[in-house]
Design a protein around this motif. Structure first.
Motif, mmCIF file in Angstrom:
data_model
loop_
_atom_site.group_PDB
_atom_site.id
_atom_site.type_symbol
_atom_site.label_atom_id
_atom_site.label_comp_id
_atom_site.label_asym_id
_atom_site.label_seq_id
_atom_site.Cartn_x
_atom_site.Cartn_y
_atom_site.Cartn_z
ATOM 1 N N HIS A 1 -10.897 2.963 -19.658
ATOM 2 C CA HIS A 1 -10.177 2.194 -18.633
ATOM 3 C C HIS A 1 -8.729 2.658 -18.520
ATOM 4 O O HIS A 1 -8.200 2.828 -17.416
ATOM 5 C CB HIS A 1 -10.237 0.713 -18.990
ATOM 6 N N ASP A 2 -8.080 2.875 -19.674
ATOM 7 C CA ASP A 2 -6.688 3.335 -19.641
ATOM 8 C C ASP A 2 -6.589 4.707 -18.976
ATOM 9 O O ASP A 2 -5.689 4.958 -18.164
ATOM 10 C CB ASP A 2 -6.129 3.399 -21.063
ATOM 11 N N SER A 3 -7.579 5.586 -19.323
ATOM 12 C CA SER A 3 -7.574 6.926 -18.718
ATOM 13 C C SER A 3 -7.795 6.854 -17.212
ATOM 14 O O SER A 3 -7.098 7.506 -16.425
ATOM 15 C CB SER A 3 -8.657 7.779 -19.375
ATOM 16 N N LEU A 4 -8.779 6.028 -16.814
ATOM 17 C CA LEU A 4 -9.064 5.893 -15.382
ATOM 18 C C LEU A 4 -7.902 5.252 -14.641
ATOM 19 O O LEU A 4 -7.619 5.592 -13.484
ATOM 20 C CB LEU A 4 -10.330 5.058 -15.179
ATOM 21 N N GLU A 5 -7.228 4.316 -15.292
ATOM 22 C CA GLU A 5 -6.087 3.680 -14.651
ATOM 23 C C GLU A 5 -4.966 4.697 -14.422
ATOM 24 O O GLU A 5 -4.309 4.697 -13.377
ATOM 25 C CB GLU A 5 -5.588 2.526 -15.516
ATOM 26 N N SER A 6 -4.792 5.596 -15.409
ATOM 27 C CA SER A 6 -3.789 6.648 -15.241
ATOM 28 C C SER A 6 -4.179 7.590 -14.103
ATOM 29 O O SER A 6 -3.357 7.952 -13.247
ATOM 30 C CB SER A 6 -3.643 7.428 -16.546
ATOM 31 N N GLN A 7 -5.468 7.973 -14.077
ATOM 32 C CA GLN A 7 -5.949 8.845 -12.999
ATOM 33 C C GLN A 7 -5.830 8.149 -11.646
ATOM 34 O O GLN A 7 -5.520 8.790 -10.633
ATOM 35 C CB GLN A 7 -7.403 9.238 -13.265
ATOM 36 N N TYR A 8 -6.106 6.827 -11.645
ATOM 37 C CA TYR A 8 -5.987 6.084 -10.389
ATOM 38 C C TYR A 8 -4.553 6.110 -9.877
ATOM 39 O O TYR A 8 -4.309 6.237 -8.678
ATOM 40 C CB TYR A 8 -6.446 4.639 -10.608
ATOM 41 N N GLY A 9 -3.596 5.992 -10.816
ATOM 42 C CA GLY A 9 -2.191 6.057 -10.397
ATOM 43 C C GLY A 9 -1.859 7.409 -9.770
ATOM 44 O O GLY A 9 -1.193 7.473 -8.729
ATOM 45 N N GLU A 10 -2.350 8.494 -10.396
ATOM 46 C CA GLU A 10 -2.097 9.829 -9.839
ATOM 47 C C GLU A 10 -2.760 9.975 -8.474
ATOM 48 O O GLU A 10 -2.158 10.498 -7.524
ATOM 49 C CB GLU A 10 -2.631 10.890 -10.807
ATOM 50 N N LEU A 11 -4.013 9.502 -8.385
ATOM 51 C CA LEU A 11 -4.720 9.607 -7.104
ATOM 52 C C LEU A 11 -4.038 8.778 -6.027
ATOM 53 O O LEU A 11 -4.024 9.167 -4.847
ATOM 54 C CB LEU A 11 -6.168 9.148 -7.269
ATOM 55 N N ASN A 12 -3.506 7.631 -6.418
ATOM 56 C CA ASN A 12 -2.814 6.781 -5.445
ATOM 57 C C ASN A 12 -1.571 7.489 -4.902
ATOM 58 O O ASN A 12 -1.273 7.436 -3.701
ATOM 59 C CB ASN A 12 -2.431 5.464 -6.112
ATOM 60 N N LYS A 13 -0.853 8.168 -5.811
ATOM 61 C CA LYS A 13 0.308 8.933 -5.355
ATOM 62 C C LYS A 13 -0.124 10.041 -4.409
ATOM 63 O O LYS A 13 0.482 10.257 -3.348
ATOM 64 C CB LYS A 13 1.034 9.517 -6.563
ATOM 65 N N ASN A 14 -1.177 10.781 -4.808
ATOM 66 C CA ASN A 14 -1.670 11.852 -3.943
ATOM 67 C C ASN A 14 -2.166 11.311 -2.609
ATOM 68 O O ASN A 14 -2.002 11.947 -1.560
ATOM 69 C CB ASN A 14 -2.793 12.611 -4.644
ATOM 70 N N HIS A 15 -2.796 10.116 -2.664
ATOM 71 C CA HIS A 15 -3.269 9.503 -1.423
ATOM 72 C C HIS A 15 -2.102 9.193 -0.486
ATOM 73 O O HIS A 15 -2.188 9.393 0.734
ATOM 74 C CB HIS A 15 -4.030 8.220 -1.754
ATOM 75 N N GLY A 16 -0.994 8.702 -1.058
ATOM 76 C CA GLY A 16 0.184 8.427 -0.222
ATOM 77 C C GLY A 16 0.717 9.694 0.429
ATOM 78 O O GLY A 16 1.059 9.710 1.620
ATOM 79 N N LYS A 17 0.769 10.783 -0.365
ATOM 80 C CA LYS A 17 1.244 12.048 0.190
ATOM 81 C C LYS A 17 0.306 12.557 1.280
ATOM 82 O O LYS A 17 0.750 12.994 2.348
ATOM 83 C CB LYS A 17 1.358 13.081 -0.923
ATOM 84 N N LEU A 18 -1.001 12.509 0.980
ATOM 85 C CA LEU A 18 -1.972 12.984 1.970
ATOM 86 C C LEU A 18 -1.934 12.125 3.231
ATOM 87 O O LEU A 18 -2.119 12.640 4.347
ATOM 88 C CB LEU A 18 -3.377 12.953 1.364
ATOM 89 N N LYS A 19 -1.714 10.821 3.066
ATOM 90 C CA LYS A 19 -1.634 9.944 4.237
ATOM 91 C C LYS A 19 -0.431 10.320 5.102
ATOM 92 O O LYS A 19 -0.528 10.339 6.342
ATOM 93 C CB LYS A 19 -1.519 8.498 3.758
ATOM 94 N N PHE A 20 0.669 10.632 4.449
ATOM 95 C CA PHE A 20 1.855 11.055 5.202
ATOM 96 C C PHE A 20 1.582 12.365 5.942
ATOM 97 O O PHE A 20 1.880 12.504 7.139
ATOM 98 C CB PHE A 20 3.033 11.226 4.239
ATOM 99 N N HIS A 21 0.981 13.337 5.214
ATOM 100 C CA HIS A 21 0.652 14.616 5.849
ATOM 101 C C HIS A 21 -0.359 14.422 6.984
ATOM 102 O O HIS A 21 -0.291 15.106 8.010
ATOM 103 C CB HIS A 21 0.093 15.586 4.818
ATOM 104 N N TYR A 22 -1.303 13.494 6.763
ATOM 105 C CA TYR A 22 -2.288 13.236 7.813
ATOM 106 C C TYR A 22 -1.616 12.707 9.075
ATOM 107 O O TYR A 22 -1.976 13.080 10.193
ATOM 108 C CB TYR A 22 -3.319 12.229 7.310
ATOM 109 N N GLY A 23 -0.640 11.813 8.892
ATOM 110 C CA GLY A 23 0.096 11.307 10.055
ATOM 111 C C GLY A 23 0.806 12.424 10.804
ATOM 112 O O GLY A 23 0.778 12.477 12.042
ATOM 113 N N GLN A 24 1.421 13.339 10.019
ATOM 114 C CA GLN A 24 2.106 14.459 10.666
ATOM 115 C C GLN A 24 1.115 15.348 11.411
ATOM 116 O O GLN A 24 1.349 15.761 12.555
ATOM 117 C CB GLN A 24 2.849 15.297 9.602
ATOM 118 N N LEU A 25 -0.024 15.643 10.737
ATOM 119 C CA LEU A 25 -1.036 16.487 11.381
ATOM 120 C C LEU A 25 -1.620 15.804 12.617
ATOM 121 O O LEU A 25 -1.949 16.473 13.609
ATOM 122 C CB LEU A 25 -2.150 16.796 10.383
ATOM 123 N N ASN A 26 -1.774 14.481 12.534
ATOM 124 C CA ASN A 26 -2.320 13.756 13.688
ATOM 125 C C ASN A 26 -1.372 13.854 14.888
ATOM 126 O O ASN A 26 -1.812 14.040 16.035
ATOM 127 C CB ASN A 26 -2.534 12.291 13.303
#
Length: 426
Positions: A182-207
């Motif tokens: 759970h601790d490992s997945l929570e850490s990975q979730y935090g990283e993925l959440n950050k990446n998701h925010g970046k990708l969402k921003f890039h997606y808006g720009q690409l859109n």
């Protein structure tokens, strides 16, 4: 007689002392209290005799007996025994001194009666104790049975407890593993959440970029279609000019070959059309028997060094109406070179010349007597409307009618007639 009384008194005192010792070791039984009460009654009678009354023993009242019993219970057991012995001896001495033998006999009988009552009380108590013993024995048997069942349950519960303890140990170990995961997945979730925010921003720009490129693409598509149309028109004009140049070249060659000598003049020309074409004034007309769409019909006419017919006056309209009536057969409908494909309502001839409002020959519909054109649309047959014009002859009307450009119809092609001069001698 006096010895018996003394013996009974001494025996009574010993029994009383033994009873006091037994009471000091265990809790007093209710049945023994009754016996003690009888003994205390006898003792009270003895005390009354010791007072020296000549009339004999007098029975004590109930309250006096209870008060005396209470006083006796409060004294220590050792002093009570000595007191009883001393009291008995004094009683015997008083009886002997007065010579009251009769009272001594009665006193002896009293003690015998008290012993018998005590024995009867003891026998009754034994019966009650025997019944109580049987009841307690039955209860003991039931308790032993219950104890066996509880022992079995205890063994079973111990076994279940051991199994549950093992399961608890295993679950604890699994919980630790899952907690780490759970601790490992929570850490990975935090990283993925950050990446998701970046990708969402890039997606808006690409859109946004996509919308902009889409808009540019649509504009370029429109420009391309316009240029393609202009290119087609220029190609047609180029081909037509080439054809006219060829015709003019042939005429120039013929004129040079037959140039008249001096003194002659040209007063008339002769017009000639290709085979299967109809000559009218200075133009040639071809009425087809096969069917094509409007654009394909124009291309086919161009391949024959002509174009879809351009009607310029009423004489030409009447001539073609007669030809349609003669050669049309059952379907008296032919494409002509007029359309509003570029701009709805702005009709233009194939040579890009706009329709002259004074030279229009629109027909009427037989269905509702309405005037053409109507740009009728249909989801199946004509979803884009009617942008091309046909020359049609019906039972009641004839003239021009707009129709869907994709519908296959016969066509009327037009080209210029070849003219030759006729030489006359002067």
């Amino acid at each position: 007689m006096n010895a018996d009384v003394v013996y009974s008194s001494v025996n009574f005192s010993k029994k009383k002392q033994q009873q006091s010792e037994s009471e000091s070791q265990k809790t007093t039984d209710p049945l023994e209290d009754v016996i003690n009460t009888d003994i205390q009654t006898a003792k009270a009678l003895t005390l009354q005799q010791a007072d020296g009354s000549n009339e004999g023993l007098t029975t004590l009242s109930l309250d006096e007996r209870r008060s005396q019993e209470h006083n006796e219970e409060c004294n220590p057991c050792s002093s009570e025994s000595d007191f009883e012995i001393e009291l008995t001896m004094k009683t015997l001495a008083g009886l002997q001194k007065k010579g009251n033998v009769t009272k001594a006999k009665e006193n002896r009988l009293f003690f015998k009666t008290d012993t018998e009552l005590k024995q009867e009380s003891i026998n009754g108590n034994n019966t009650v104790l025997a019944e109580e013993y049987e009841r307690v024995k039955k209860m003991l048997t039931a308790l032993e049975t219950r104890y066996g069942e509880l022992h079995k349950n205890h063994v079973s519960l111990q076994s279940q407890y051991g199994a549950l303890n093992k399961n608890h140990t295993n679950l604890t170990a699994q919980y630790e593993v899952l907690n780490k995961s759970h601790d490992s997945l929570e850490s990975q979730y935090g990283e993925l959440n950050k990446n998701h925010g970046k990708l969402k921003f890039h997606y808006g720009q690409l859109n946004k970029n996509h919308d902009y490129l889409q808009f540019q693409y649509e504009e370029l598509t429109k420009d391309h279609a316009s240029l393609q149309m202009k290119y087609g028109e220029l190609s047609k004009n180029h081909a037509r000019l080439q054809y006219e140049y060829a015709v003019l070249s042939k005429r120039a060659t013929a004129l040079e070959k037959y140039h008249p000598p001096k003194g002659t003049s040209w007063s008339q020309t002769c017009s000639v059309c290709p085979q299967n074409w109809l000559l009218f004034i200075s133009k040639c007309y071809f009425l087809s028997t096969d069917k094509l769409g409007w654009s394909d019909s124009q291309d086919h006419c161009f391949s024959e060094r002509g174009h879809l017919v351009i009607i310029e006056n009423k004489e030409e309209q009447d001539f073609l109406t007669v030809m349609v009536e003669i050669k049309g057969g059952k379907e008296k409908s032919y494409w002509i070179g007029l359309s509003d494909r570029v701009t709805e309502g702005d009709f233009v001839w194939v040579n890009d010349r706009p329709l002259d409002p004074r030279k229009r020959f629109w027909g009427k519909r037989e269905s509702d007597n309405g005037q053409e054109p109507d740009n009728w649309t249909d989801k199946v047959q004509s979803p884009t409307g009617e942008d091309c014009v046909e020359l049609k002859k019906s039972k009641s009307y004839n003239g021009w009618y707009d129709a869907n450009c994709r519908i296959q119809k016969k066509r009327i092609c037009e080209t210029a007639a070849l003219t030759y001069p006729v030489r006359f001698k002067s």
